[in-house]
Design a protein around this motif. Structure first.
Motif, short mmCIF file in Angstrom:
data_model
loop_
_atom_site.label_atom_id
_atom_site.label_comp_id
_atom_site.label_asym_id
_atom_site.label_seq_id
_atom_site.Cartn_x
_atom_site.Cartn_y
_atom_site.Cartn_z
N PRO A 249 -17.22 34.69 -24.06
CA PRO A 249 -17.72 33.31 -24.00
C PRO A 249 -16.89 32.47 -23.03
O PRO A 249 -15.70 32.75 -22.82
CB PRO A 249 -17.57 32.81 -25.44
N PRO A 250 -17.47 31.46 -22.44
CA PRO A 250 -16.70 30.60 -21.52
C PRO A 250 -15.58 29.86 -22.24
O PRO A 250 -15.64 29.63 -23.45
CB PRO A 250 -17.76 29.61 -20.99
N ARG A 251 -14.54 29.53 -21.47
CA ARG A 251 -13.42 28.76 -22.04
C ARG A 251 -13.75 27.27 -22.12
O ARG A 251 -13.17 26.54 -22.92
CB ARG A 251 -12.17 28.94 -21.17
N LEU A 252 -14.65 26.84 -21.25
CA LEU A 252 -14.94 25.41 -21.15
C LEU A 252 -16.42 25.21 -20.90
O LEU A 252 -17.03 25.90 -20.09
CB LEU A 252 -14.13 24.79 -19.99
N LEU A 253 -17.00 24.22 -21.62
CA LEU A 253 -18.38 23.80 -21.40
C LEU A 253 -18.35 22.33 -20.99
O LEU A 253 -17.75 21.50 -21.68
CB LEU A 253 -19.21 23.96 -22.68
N VAL A 254 -19.00 22.03 -19.86
CA VAL A 254 -19.08 20.64 -19.38
C VAL A 254 -20.54 20.23 -19.41
O VAL A 254 -21.38 20.84 -18.74
CB VAL A 254 -18.51 20.49 -17.96
N ALA A 264 -21.02 18.13 -29.50
CA ALA A 264 -19.77 18.80 -29.13
C ALA A 264 -19.14 19.57 -30.28
O ALA A 264 -18.71 20.71 -30.13
CB ALA A 264 -18.78 17.78 -28.57
N ASP A 265 -19.08 18.95 -31.46
CA ASP A 265 -18.44 19.62 -32.59
C ASP A 265 -19.15 20.93 -32.95
O ASP A 265 -18.50 21.94 -33.27
CB ASP A 265 -18.41 18.68 -33.80
N GLU A 266 -20.48 20.92 -32.91
CA GLU A 266 -21.23 22.14 -33.23
C GLU A 266 -20.99 23.22 -32.19
O GLU A 266 -20.87 24.41 -32.51
CB GLU A 266 -22.72 21.82 -33.31
N LEU A 267 -20.86 22.81 -30.91
CA LEU A 267 -20.67 23.78 -29.82
C LEU A 267 -19.29 24.44 -29.84
O LEU A 267 -19.10 25.48 -29.20
CB LEU A 267 -20.90 23.07 -28.48
N LEU A 268 -18.34 23.85 -30.57
CA LEU A 268 -16.99 24.43 -30.62
C LEU A 268 -16.98 25.81 -31.29
O LEU A 268 -16.02 26.56 -31.12
CB LEU A 268 -16.04 23.49 -31.38
N SER A 269 -18.02 26.14 -32.01
CA SER A 269 -18.08 27.48 -32.59
C SER A 269 -18.34 28.54 -31.53
O SER A 269 -18.11 29.72 -31.76
CB SER A 269 -19.17 27.55 -33.67
N ALA A 270 -18.81 28.08 -30.34
CA ALA A 270 -19.08 29.03 -29.24
C ALA A 270 -18.03 28.95 -28.15
O ALA A 270 -17.65 29.97 -27.57
CB ALA A 270 -20.46 28.75 -28.65
N VAL A 271 -17.55 27.76 -27.84
CA VAL A 271 -16.57 27.58 -26.77
C VAL A 271 -15.41 26.75 -27.31
O VAL A 271 -15.61 25.86 -28.14
CB VAL A 271 -17.19 26.88 -25.53
#
Length: 344
Positions: A249-254, A264-271
């Motif tokens: 998985p990517p280290r950073l999502l912009v 953002a909080d939900e996406l932290l489970s992926a990145v």
């Protein structure tokens, strides 16, 4: 004095003025009734008297009282109009106050969340120092791979975005950075969600960047049609599944799109790190943000410093949108020490 305090003061003044106006209406109404009653009495007296002189005097007095009653009625009408105007102004001011209080509550919530993340970051930093280990493993000495997704499905319906100008400015800025050879940008215009998945398979990006339309519930990809272009909405839970469906998985999502901080909080489970916008952002600010953020990243600055540099430049714009970019990260990540480009 804050805007809400000012509005409350103005609203209190309007409420007092409205109460005064109501009293004024009542006073003029009483005066009108009194003068009308006086006129009626004088007319009755004139009809009963047998003296011509007395009758003429009563009639003159009745006419005078009737004129005073008419004048008071005019004052009643004017006072009622003034009261209606005050009521309208009162309602508008109350609406402004409600909106200002809502904005202040949202700003307080964002600041509280930001303070909490800063405190958690400090705790992680201290724990990292005690344990003698970095919060996140240093990236391998390889070029930073950025999957740059842009969408503009509403270009024919009045919702066009200058994502093309954004990519051009970012690429031009990167050419002038010290470690330009250490950053590889793969740009996919008119990106569909399948393009995102294929891009993650092809280049295994360290950074996934999205520029396009966003909202409180998700982001808008392209449908891939040439004849009938349209947007395809992907909510944050679906986006999380896409980003998680890879061995690396990517280290950073912009998410360089309006109102994307909500996911953002939900996406932290992926990145581990998400940079998103807390409200609507203008085209100009979005282009400036991306340009300066990646310029700093390609200069071996940390993600935290890159975000601060981009905010600093945004603060100079007339729109002053430096408060919009926000960074959310996992508890074991310190963005102020997270450097994605390793100097030679």
């Amino acid at each position: 004095m804050s805007r809400t305090d000012t509005l409350r003061s103005e609203l209190a003044r309007l409420v007092k003025n409205e109460a005064d106006a109501q009293q004024e209406v009542a006073k003029h109404a009483r005066d009108a009734n009194k003068h009308a009653a006086d006129a009626s009495k004088k007319i009755q007296a004139a009809s009963k008297t047998k003296s011509p002189m007395s009758r003429a005097s009563y009639i003159r007095q009745a006419e005078s009282s009737a004129a005073k009653a008419a004048a008071s009625e005019k004052k009643v009408a004017a006072a009622k109009k003034h009261l209606a105007d005050l009521a309208k102004a009162n309602a508008a001011k109350q609406k402004s106050l409600d909106n200002a209080e809502k904005s202040e509550r949202a700003a307080l919530a964002r600041q509280t969340s930001k303070d909490r993340r800063a405190e958690e970051s400090h705790i992680r930093r201290m724990a990292s120092l005690r344990n003698g280990m970095a919060a996140l493993p240093a990236p391998k000495p390889e070029p930073l791979r950025v999957l740059y997704l842009t969408t503009n499905p509403e270009m024919l319906s009045g919702g066009a975005l200058r994502t093309d100008a954004e990519v051009r400015n970012v690429q031009n800025e990167l050419r002038g950075t010290r470690y330009r050879d250490s950053v590889v940008v793969r740009h996919l215009p008119a990106a569909t969600f399948e393009d995102m998945l294929n891009g993650m398979n092809d280049i295994r990006p360290h950074v996934v960047h999205f520029s396009g339309h966003g909202g409180g519930s998700g982001i808008l990809f392209d449908n891939g049609s040439v004849a009938l272009p349209a947007g395809v909405g992907i909510d944050y839970s679906q986006l999380t599944r896409f980003l998680s469906a890879t061995d690396e998985p990517p280290r950073l999502l912009v998410l360089n799109a309006c109102d994307t901080l909500d996911g953002a909080d939900e996406l932290l489970s992926a990145v581990p790190v998400v940079v998103a916008m807390s409200d609507k952002i203008t085209d100009t600010a979005a282009v400036v943000f991306a340009t300066k953020f990646y310029s700093a990243i390609a200069s071996a600055q940390s993600v935290g410093s890159a975000l601060n540099q981009a905010r600093a430049v945004l603060s100079v714009l007339a729109s002053a949108e430096d408060h919009l970019p926000e960074c959310v990260c996992r508890e074991d990540v310190d963005v102020d020490n997270l450097v994605l480009v390793t100097p030679d």
